[in-house]
Design a protein around this motif. Sequence first.
Motif, mmCIF file in Angstrom:
data_model
loop_
_atom_site.group_PDB
_atom_site.id
_atom_site.type_symbol
_atom_site.label_atom_id
_atom_site.label_comp_id
_atom_site.label_asym_id
_atom_site.label_seq_id
_atom_site.Cartn_x
_atom_site.Cartn_y
_atom_site.Cartn_z
ATOM 1 N N ILE A 62 -117.119 -102.117 47.350
ATOM 2 C CA ILE A 62 -117.888 -102.923 46.807
ATOM 3 C C ILE A 62 -118.272 -102.463 45.349
ATOM 4 N N GLY A 63 -117.663 -102.769 44.226
ATOM 5 C CA GLY A 63 -117.760 -102.636 42.813
ATOM 6 C C GLY A 63 -116.404 -102.017 42.513
ATOM 7 N N GLY A 64 -115.880 -102.826 41.460
ATOM 8 C CA GLY A 64 -114.504 -102.562 40.876
ATOM 9 C C GLY A 64 -115.068 -101.500 39.671
ATOM 10 N N GLY A 65 -115.484 -100.749 39.784
ATOM 11 C CA GLY A 65 -115.830 -99.636 38.536
ATOM 12 C C GLY A 65 -115.308 -98.366 38.645
ATOM 13 N N THR A 66 -115.544 -97.219 37.958
ATOM 14 C CA THR A 66 -115.253 -95.799 37.896
ATOM 15 C C THR A 66 -114.780 -95.382 39.397
ATOM 16 N N ALA A 67 -115.953 -95.419 40.260
ATOM 17 C CA ALA A 67 -115.669 -94.686 41.532
ATOM 18 C C ALA A 67 -114.971 -95.388 42.324
ATOM 19 N N GLY A 68 -115.106 -96.781 42.101
ATOM 20 C CA GLY A 68 -114.472 -97.767 43.142
ATOM 21 C C GLY A 68 -112.838 -97.733 43.060
ATOM 22 N N PHE A 69 -112.533 -97.749 41.731
ATOM 23 C CA PHE A 69 -111.119 -97.871 41.366
ATOM 24 C C PHE A 69 -110.303 -96.537 41.959
ATOM 25 N N PHE A 70 -111.022 -95.134 41.621
ATOM 26 C CA PHE A 70 -110.647 -94.305 41.765
ATOM 27 C C PHE A 70 -110.495 -93.975 43.467
ATOM 28 N N CYS A 71 -111.337 -94.462 44.136
ATOM 29 C CA CYS A 71 -111.258 -94.559 45.363
ATOM 30 C C CYS A 71 -110.081 -95.125 45.967
ATOM 31 N N ALA A 72 -109.848 -96.432 45.409
ATOM 32 C CA ALA A 72 -108.674 -97.209 45.768
ATOM 33 C C ALA A 72 -107.608 -96.490 45.639
ATOM 34 N N SER A 73 -107.464 -95.748 44.123
ATOM 35 C CA SER A 73 -106.152 -95.153 44.169
ATOM 36 C C SER A 73 -105.589 -93.986 44.945
ATOM 37 N N LEU A 74 -106.659 -93.231 45.572
ATOM 38 C CA LEU A 74 -106.629 -92.402 46.442
ATOM 39 C C LEU A 74 -106.358 -92.807 48.084
ATOM 40 N N LEU A 75 -106.951 -93.914 48.336
ATOM 41 C CA LEU A 75 -106.803 -94.448 49.665
ATOM 42 C C LEU A 75 -105.522 -95.080 49.738
ATOM 43 N N SER A 76 -104.763 -95.626 48.786
ATOM 44 C CA SER A 76 -103.341 -96.293 48.946
ATOM 45 C C SER A 76 -102.579 -95.128 48.967
ATOM 46 N N ARG A 77 -102.727 -93.903 48.516
ATOM 47 C CA ARG A 77 -101.858 -92.874 48.758
ATOM 48 C C ARG A 77 -101.906 -91.904 50.238
ATOM 49 N N ASP A 78 -103.304 -91.944 50.423
ATOM 50 C CA ASP A 78 -103.623 -91.157 51.539
ATOM 51 C C ASP A 78 -103.549 -91.867 52.857
ATOM 52 N N LEU A 79 -103.997 -93.499 52.788
ATOM 53 C CA LEU A 79 -103.724 -94.080 53.864
ATOM 54 C C LEU A 79 -102.842 -95.322 53.685
ATOM 55 N N GLY B 116 -121.977 -84.831 29.031
ATOM 56 C CA GLY B 116 -120.980 -83.606 28.908
ATOM 57 C C GLY B 116 -119.860 -84.070 30.066
ATOM 58 N N GLY B 117 -119.645 -85.263 30.343
ATOM 59 C CA GLY B 117 -118.562 -85.585 31.303
ATOM 60 C C GLY B 117 -119.042 -85.283 32.724
ATOM 61 N N PHE B 118 -120.255 -85.037 33.220
ATOM 62 C CA PHE B 118 -120.618 -84.443 34.386
ATOM 63 C C PHE B 118 -120.723 -85.770 35.397
ATOM 64 N N ASN B 119 -121.088 -87.141 34.799
ATOM 65 C CA ASN B 119 -121.447 -88.176 35.485
ATOM 66 C C ASN B 119 -119.898 -88.835 35.913
ATOM 67 N N LEU B 120 -118.987 -88.859 35.051
ATOM 68 C CA LEU B 120 -117.556 -89.256 35.634
ATOM 69 C C LEU B 120 -117.199 -88.402 36.533
ATOM 70 N N GLN B 121 -117.469 -87.099 36.471
ATOM 71 C CA GLN B 121 -116.628 -86.093 37.483
ATOM 72 C C GLN B 121 -117.429 -86.428 38.808
ATOM 73 N N ALA B 122 -118.581 -86.842 38.708
ATOM 74 C CA ALA B 122 -119.457 -87.220 40.060
ATOM 75 C C ALA B 122 -118.700 -88.389 40.673
ATOM 76 N N ALA B 123 -118.269 -89.348 39.838
ATOM 77 C CA ALA B 123 -117.730 -90.930 40.291
ATOM 78 C C ALA B 123 -116.369 -90.219 40.684
ATOM 79 N N TRP B 124 -115.665 -89.401 40.178
ATOM 80 C CA TRP B 124 -114.068 -89.083 40.688
ATOM 81 C C TRP B 124 -114.306 -88.257 42.163
ATOM 82 N N THR B 125 -115.549 -87.200 42.098
ATOM 83 C CA THR B 125 -115.509 -86.566 43.305
ATOM 84 C C THR B 125 -115.874 -87.238 44.325
ATOM 85 N N THR B 126 -116.899 -88.174 44.376
ATOM 86 C CA THR B 126 -117.568 -88.864 45.513
ATOM 87 C C THR B 126 -116.319 -89.926 45.855
ATOM 88 N N GLY B 127 -115.670 -90.685 44.911
ATOM 89 C CA GLY B 127 -114.871 -91.783 45.208
ATOM 90 C C GLY B 127 -113.726 -90.975 46.044
#
Length: 409
Positions: free
Chosen positions: A7-24, A384-395
């Motif tokens: 739910i949400g085609g944003g930063t975390a959502g797309f990063f999550c999708a990119s890894l899901l398609s690789r890992d599963l 400082g880039g910490f919000n995007l890192q949180a999106a990458w990490t949690t995604g």
Amino acid sequence: MTRIAIIGGGTAGFFCASLLSRDLPSSKVTIFEAGKRPMVKLGLTGGGRCNISNTFESVTDLRQVYPRGASLMKRLLKEFGLTETRKAFAAMGIEFEEEDAGRLFPASRDASQVVRALLSCARRSGVELRCADAVVAVQESATRITVRTASGTEELFDAVVVASGGCSSRGGLSFLEPLDIALVEPVPSLFTLRIKDSSLNSLTGISVPEAVVAIPGTSLRATGALLITDWGLSGPCVLRLSSYAARELHAASYRTPLMINWISFNEQEARPAIAAFAAREPQKMIANSCPFALPSRLWEHLLSRAGLRSDMRWAELGSKGLSKLVSVLVSDVYEVLGKGAFKEEFVTCGGVSLSEVDSKTLGSRSHPGLYFAGEALDIDAVTGGFNLQAAWTTGAICARSIALSFSGE
Ligand SMILES: Cc1cc2nc3c(=O)[nH]c(=O)nc-3n(C[C@H](O)[C@H](O)[C@H](O)COP(=O)(O)OP(=O)(O)OC[C@H]3O[C@@H](n4cnc5c(N)ncnc54)[C@H](O)[C@@H]3O)c2cc1C
């Protein structure tokens, strides 16, 4: 086939999708995006240059940069931190480059390149993207989860990732209401401060490289570059204070006294430094000779706030004059009348309560198959880039947890 909804085609959502398609790879991933286009916010990050992460080298305690969610981030960054993020982006052809304060940017300094890379990764992996179709409700149905959208579709999924971003937009997290999930009240963070003071406002464009701003009577304070604007104050130290004090400022309707230390010396350091300068330069006019690296127009403004004549010489300062000058330099107080305009960098403090999520998997403690990523969680950072890192990490953690949970099937 495992069906996964994001739910949400944003930063975390797309990063999550990119890894899901690789890992599963056997999974079928569908991204629901309320807007007409995906990743609009990511395309605007860092003024279009995308401050994609941070080296964390100057961070001694994660609470300095994650006022909400520091201890969870500490755990998650060990699992998927900067190294793993760099690797994932390198696989998409994006290398990082460092600027001041450990800030990392894509070498192209182009946020739209990051958007295009994530989009093409999703396309190649067969991720289905449904734009302009907001999710309006999420419900449990036996062992699966039903996702209902504004267009009236209702579908069953094995896993659902909530990556709908800051709660103040698009109806927030109201689609979670059927699940009775605890939310922390969303309030804005990372904003500038509105101050109406004609002599300060006339100094628009002046910046001080190292100032301290604080809310008197509290321990809330931040250090860094300060920028004077025509409506008040901005710059990294103001944004940082707005993040540390997001809840307190909201509760006070953004009206508060604000104390500025223009020189970042304390009183005990400033007093002898000025006295020594006065002794060295007794015949110089105070207005023309500043003992600190302050812009001359700001210095004149501060002398006038200290009530010192512009034609006064250092020899005439006296101990009363010295006290007034020290007081203005280290504890100059202004009245904040509100937040700046909704134009600048902005994140939400609040969201899904961290007590709802399993800190290892980011899965819901009470609703199996439901996961949370990005700003929808009660995690937010200073600039400082910490919000995007949180999106990458949690995604990434959501993708990894779902892959682990379903790979045996
Ligand atoms: C102008 C600006 C500049 C920024 N610059 C930086 C920067 O340089 N570095 C940095 O670290 N951080 C920056 N940030 C913060 C960073 O962009 C966010 O923290 C990050 O994008 C959050 O990612 P997210 O996936 O959680 O949310 P988002 O990227 O906002 O994505 C959430 C998506 O969910 C969609 N959505 C919401 N509700 C629904 C629904 N019900 N159904 C379907 N879809 C829904 C939204 O439309 C949105 O597309 C910036 C923020 C702003 C506003």
